[in-house]
Design a protein around this motif. Structure first.
Motif: not given
Length: 363
Positions: A187-214
């Motif tokens: 659902e977070a990736l959805k926001y990047g696709i519809i409105r914010d390419r930077r957010l889309f890229n941030d999720i992709d790049r930060g995925l490991a840290r997100i999974r670690e609950r940073d």
């Protein structure tokens, strides 16, 4: 703590995002709702209540609320009129009045159900959202959509009813099972696709840290997603136009949930399948470059494996899409990307293209 305003005039409210806010929920709620409220009725499910119910109740009591709690089943199948009826009975028996309030502690099911009850009991009570899943924190707790499901379709019975406050504590995500965290990321990736390419890229790049609950990554992800949704809702509260872009992936996603009786997919997982299908439709209509579609597809796949859907009958899925509340004049409406960061709405997609794209996407 970060504050994100949802600017809706007299119906406006704040989204508070910050680690540790669960212990400040009482004071924040009192400040947002005033001094007249006597009771705070907490609606939750057993698992979430066991983790966070005592802390929330303690905070609310310190702020002068008499706290009562009612627990509901965990899962979309409990988001029903039958469950709502049991909550109404509880409210009546406990003499809940119009100045009292409802507090939703949990994920999207609890939030939608609590909001629906708050909107309809005594013609409207104030309610506060305290979301504890990533999907609820970035999406369902914001915007005032409340609903229950019907056996023939998701969220077909509902009403718009804005919360008085949203209190989001990213620290609650430490207890979230990996599959539920992953479901929220679709659902977070959805926001990047519809409105914010930077957010889309941030999720992709930060995925490991997100999974670690940073906490830094999660707070950024939650706040930016809420900023996007708040800006859309402020311009189109009742989904008359712009707000419909938030349904990217949901036309197919809701149908998948309905045909499996809300037992096979987490909501975000169904949306993940739906985003893949919508992107494929957009490519085959000549609206989306193949390279962009591949980037979207790869990002969805990197989030993790989606539950298998290729065994489901296409006719059943398409029938469920026609019953969805987003259909127009008997035609299925799709939110389709033209590039990462921009989408359009189309209700003229040829049925054969829908069928073939759906078959290929779900395979």
């Amino acid at each position: 703590m970060k504050t994100i305003p949802v600017k809706l005039g007299s119906r406006g409210y704040d989204i508070k995002v910050g680690a540790g806010l669960l212990d400040q929920a009482g004071d924040l709620t009192r400040a947002a709702t005033g001094e007249k409220s006597r009771q705070a009725i907490v609606i939750s499910n057993p698992g979430v209540s066991a983790l966070y119910g005592t802390r929330l109740a303690r905070s609310l009591k310190r702020a002068g609320f008499a706290v009562r709690q009612i627990l509901v089943g965990d899962g979309e199948r409990y988001k029903s009129l039958r469950t709502a009826q049991s909550i109404y009975t509880f409210l009546i028996e406990n003499r809940v009045e119009r100045n009292d309030l409802i507090v939703a502690l949990g994920g999207g099911v609890v939030g939608d159900l609590a909001g629906f009850v708050a909107a309809t009991y005594l013609r409207g009570l104030r309610f506060v959202q305290v979301p504890t899943t990533l999907l609820a924190q970035i999406d369902s707790s914001v915007g005032g959509k409340t609903a229950v499901n019907h056996a023939l379709g998701k969220n077909l019975i509902g009403v718009f009813h804005q919360p008085a406050l949203v209190i989001t504590d990213p620290a609650t995500l430490h207890s979230l099972p990996p599959r539920e965290l992953q479901a929220g990321l679709y659902e977070a990736l959805k926001y990047g696709i519809i409105r914010d390419r930077r957010l889309f890229n941030d999720i992709d790049r930060g995925l490991a840290r997100i999974r670690e609950r940073d906490q830094g990554e999660l707070s950024h992800l939650i706040a930016r997603s809420c900023e996007i949704k708040a800006s859309v809702v402020a311009r189109d509260e009742r989904e008359g136009g712009l707000r419909r872009i938030l349904n990217f992936g949901h036309t197919v996603g809701h149908a998948l949930e309905a045909v499996t009786r809300y037992r096979r997919f987490f909501h975000g997982e169904a949306v993940g399948h739906g985003m893949r299908a919508a992107s494929l439709i957009a490519e085959r209509l000549g609206m989306l470059a193949a390279s962009e579609r591949e980037i979207i597809d790869e990002a969805i796949i990197r989030l993790g494996p989606l539950p298998r859907a290729n065994y489901l009958a296409l006719d059943g899925i398409i029938s469920a899409m026609f019953r969805d509340k987003k259909s127009e004049a008997g035609r299925i409406a799709f939110v389709l990307p033209v590039k990462i960061g921009r989408v359009v709405i189309r209700s003229d997609v040829p049925p054969r293209l829908v069928s073939s794209a759906l078959r290929d996407a779900l395979s």
